[in-house]
Design a protein around this motif. Structure first.
Motif, PDB file in Angstrom:
ATOM      1  N   ASN A  31       0.828  -1.213   0.000  1.00  0.00           N
ATOM      2  CA  ASN A  31       0.000   0.000   0.000  1.00  0.00           C
ATOM      3  C   ASN A  31       0.864   1.267   0.000  1.00  0.00           C
ATOM      4  O   ASN A  31       0.521   2.251  -0.652  1.00  0.00           O
ATOM      5  CB  ASN A  31      -0.971  -0.007   1.173  1.00  0.00           C
ATOM      6  CG  ASN A  31      -2.079  -1.027   0.976  1.00  0.00           C
ATOM      7  OD1 ASN A  31      -2.238  -1.600  -0.101  1.00  0.00           O
ATOM      8  ND2 ASN A  31      -2.842  -1.257   2.021  1.00  0.00           N
ATOM      9  N   LEU A  44      -4.441   3.080  -7.269  1.00  0.00           N
ATOM     10  CA  LEU A  44      -5.321   1.954  -6.920  1.00  0.00           C
ATOM     11  C   LEU A  44      -5.088   0.764  -7.837  1.00  0.00           C
ATOM     12  O   LEU A  44      -5.144  -0.385  -7.386  1.00  0.00           O
ATOM     13  CB  LEU A  44      -6.793   2.357  -6.987  1.00  0.00           C
ATOM     14  CG  LEU A  44      -7.404   2.899  -5.712  1.00  0.00           C
ATOM     15  CD1 LEU A  44      -8.890   3.169  -5.911  1.00  0.00           C
ATOM     16  CD2 LEU A  44      -7.195   1.975  -4.537  1.00  0.00           C
ATOM     17  N   MET A 114     -12.836  -1.302  -4.307  1.00  0.00           N
ATOM     18  CA  MET A 114     -11.840  -0.277  -4.578  1.00  0.00           C
ATOM     19  C   MET A 114     -11.210  -0.504  -5.953  1.00  0.00           C
ATOM     20  O   MET A 114     -11.031   0.437  -6.723  1.00  0.00           O
ATOM     21  CB  MET A 114     -10.777  -0.275  -3.474  1.00  0.00           C
ATOM     22  CG  MET A 114     -11.305   0.212  -2.136  1.00  0.00           C
ATOM     23  SD  MET A 114     -10.208  -0.101  -0.732  1.00  0.00           S
ATOM     24  CE  MET A 114      -8.658   0.561  -1.295  1.00  0.00           C
ATOM     25  N   VAL A 122      -6.561   9.079  -6.117  1.00  0.00           N
ATOM     26  CA  VAL A 122      -6.457   8.805  -4.685  1.00  0.00           C
ATOM     27  C   VAL A 122      -5.082   9.263  -4.204  1.00  0.00           C
ATOM     28  O   VAL A 122      -4.140   9.345  -4.985  1.00  0.00           O
ATOM     29  CB  VAL A 122      -6.658   7.298  -4.370  1.00  0.00           C
ATOM     30  CG1 VAL A 122      -8.057   6.829  -4.742  1.00  0.00           C
ATOM     31  CG2 VAL A 122      -5.611   6.438  -5.053  1.00  0.00           C
ATOM     32  N   THR A 125      -3.624   3.955  -1.298  1.00  0.00           N
ATOM     33  CA  THR A 125      -4.590   2.857  -1.358  1.00  0.00           C
ATOM     34  C   THR A 125      -5.747   3.084  -0.393  1.00  0.00           C
ATOM     35  O   THR A 125      -6.898   2.835  -0.738  1.00  0.00           O
ATOM     36  CB  THR A 125      -3.891   1.520  -1.043  1.00  0.00           C
ATOM     37  OG1 THR A 125      -2.820   1.338  -1.972  1.00  0.00           O
ATOM     38  CG2 THR A 125      -4.859   0.361  -1.148  1.00  0.00           C
ATOM     39  N   THR A 126      -5.448   3.567   0.787  1.00  0.00           N
ATOM     40  CA  THR A 126      -6.493   3.758   1.799  1.00  0.00           C
ATOM     41  C   THR A 126      -6.733   5.228   2.134  1.00  0.00           C
ATOM     42  O   THR A 126      -7.398   5.539   3.116  1.00  0.00           O
ATOM     43  CB  THR A 126      -6.147   2.985   3.093  1.00  0.00           C
ATOM     44  OG1 THR A 126      -4.913   3.485   3.620  1.00  0.00           O
ATOM     45  CG2 THR A 126      -6.033   1.492   2.826  1.00  0.00           C
ATOM     46  N   PRO A 128      -8.244   8.691   0.493  1.00  0.00           N
ATOM     47  CA  PRO A 128      -8.883   9.390  -0.633  1.00  0.00           C
ATOM     48  C   PRO A 128      -8.170  10.721  -0.924  1.00  0.00           C
ATOM     49  O   PRO A 128      -7.490  11.273  -0.068  1.00  0.00           O
ATOM     50  CB  PRO A 128     -10.310   9.642  -0.150  1.00  0.00           C
ATOM     51  CG  PRO A 128     -10.424   9.100   1.224  1.00  0.00           C
ATOM     52  CD  PRO A 128      -9.096   8.603   1.660  1.00  0.00           C
ATOM     53  N   THR A 132     -11.983  12.241  -5.042  1.00  0.00           N
ATOM     54  CA  THR A 132     -12.284  10.807  -4.977  1.00  0.00           C
ATOM     55  C   THR A 132     -13.787  10.658  -4.757  1.00  0.00           C
ATOM     56  O   THR A 132     -14.348  11.298  -3.857  1.00  0.00           O
ATOM     57  CB  THR A 132     -11.527  10.130  -3.816  1.00  0.00           C
ATOM     58  OG1 THR A 132     -10.123  10.291  -4.023  1.00  0.00           O
ATOM     59  CG2 THR A 132     -11.859   8.649  -3.718  1.00  0.00           C
ATOM     60  N   GLN A 140     -12.258   3.080   1.009  1.00  0.00           N
ATOM     61  CA  GLN A 140     -10.886   3.319   1.451  1.00  0.00           C
ATOM     62  C   GLN A 140     -10.813   3.511   2.964  1.00  0.00           C
ATOM     63  O   GLN A 140      -9.896   3.007   3.612  1.00  0.00           O
ATOM     64  CB  GLN A 140     -10.304   4.552   0.757  1.00  0.00           C
ATOM     65  CG  GLN A 140      -9.983   4.338  -0.703  1.00  0.00           C
ATOM     66  CD  GLN A 140      -9.420   5.596  -1.303  1.00  0.00           C
ATOM     67  OE1 GLN A 140     -10.142   6.568  -1.517  1.00  0.00           O
ATOM     68  NE2 GLN A 140      -8.112   5.590  -1.572  1.00  0.00           N
ATOM     69  N   GLN A 143     -11.104   0.176   4.533  1.00  0.00           N
ATOM     70  CA  GLN A 143      -9.880  -0.598   4.317  1.00  0.00           C
ATOM     71  C   GLN A 143      -8.725  -0.091   5.176  1.00  0.00           C
ATOM     72  O   GLN A 143      -7.869  -0.869   5.582  1.00  0.00           O
ATOM     73  CB  GLN A 143      -9.500  -0.555   2.832  1.00  0.00           C
ATOM     74  CG  GLN A 143      -8.496  -1.596   2.412  1.00  0.00           C
ATOM     75  CD  GLN A 143      -9.057  -2.990   2.420  1.00  0.00           C
ATOM     76  OE1 GLN A 143      -9.223  -3.587   3.475  1.00  0.00           O
ATOM     77  NE2 GLN A 143      -9.352  -3.514   1.245  1.00  0.00           N
ATOM     78  N   ARG A 144      -8.716   1.197   5.475  1.00  0.00           N
ATOM     79  CA  ARG A 144      -7.669   1.771   6.328  1.00  0.00           C
ATOM     80  C   ARG A 144      -7.638   1.048   7.679  1.00  0.00           C
ATOM     81  O   ARG A 144      -6.572   0.821   8.250  1.00  0.00           O
ATOM     82  CB  ARG A 144      -7.880   3.271   6.533  1.00  0.00           C
ATOM     83  CG  ARG A 144      -6.732   3.928   7.302  1.00  0.00           C
ATOM     84  CD  ARG A 144      -6.866   5.430   7.449  1.00  0.00           C
ATOM     85  NE  ARG A 144      -7.111   6.077   6.169  1.00  0.00           N
ATOM     86  CZ  ARG A 144      -8.214   6.786   5.898  1.00  0.00           C
ATOM     87  NH1 ARG A 144      -9.147   6.952   6.804  1.00  0.00           N
ATOM     88  NH2 ARG A 144      -8.369   7.347   4.722  1.00  0.00           N
TER      89      ARG A 144
END
Length: 183
Positions: A31, A44, A114, A122, A125-126, A128, A132, A140, A143-144
């Motif tokens: 990530n 992403l 995602m 973005v 990865t986690t 925004p 976004t 996201q 997922q964080r």
């Protein structure tokens, strides 16, 4: 009472190690690497490719751990019947394994959402970015948190497995009784 369970213990331990290590490396390494891609619209996509390649290995690791865990329970039924601490440890490990499986599966579902939005800008990865879409930003944000649940829970499982290995030492399984009868 000293039977060996090398094969199932190996499945249990190697599966758990791969599951823990891969999920931790993904959260920390993959990530972060994806966040360093210069184009916010490609970040992403890069992350999704890495997680997509990891998924079959993760499934295999989870299956190996489950097979090994079931084998250890079957191989230690006598000890577990006599040793309360071993039963408690086994119950806690089973519950935490289910939590880790659930977190891994849910994280995969969120990751697929995602990945379907690859091409949107973005920060990482986690994380925004401005612009976004809300649905992606929500995924996201989930997922964080999720990216840390699996490594945290599998780390606890590693510690509990080590504890359970200690419980199998002769002193823990009957050494005290043997010393009483030798007097």
């Amino acid at each position: 009472m000293s039977s060996r369970n090398t094969l199932v213990r190996s499945f249990h331990d190697v599966g758990l190690a791969a599951w823990f290590g891969g999920s931790l490396m993904g959260a920390v390494g993959l990530n972060s690497a994806a966040a360093s891609v210069s184009s916010p619209r490609e970040r992403l996509a890069v992350s999704s490719v890495g997680w997509k390649h990891w998924a079959p290995v993760q499934w295999a690791a989870m299956a190996a751990h489950g097979i090994g865990g079931a084998g250890l329970i079957l191989g230690n039924t006598e000890r577990l019947a006599l040793q309360r601490e071993g039963r408690v440890n086994t119950g806690v490990k089973l519950a935490l394994t289910l939590v880790a499986v659930g977190a891994s599966v849910y994280s995969g579902v969120v990751g697929m959402k995602m990945g379907a939005n690859a091409g949107e800008p973005v920060e990482g990865t986690t994380e925004p970015a401005e612009g976004t879409p809300d649905e992606l930003a929500s995924a996201q944000n989930q997922q964080r948190i999720l990216q840390w649940v699996t490594p945290a829970v599998t780390l606890i499982l590693i510690v509990l497995a080590a504890q359970q290995g200690e419980q199998q030492r002769p002193e823990a399984t009957g050494g005290r009784l043997q010393r009483l009868f030798k007097r």
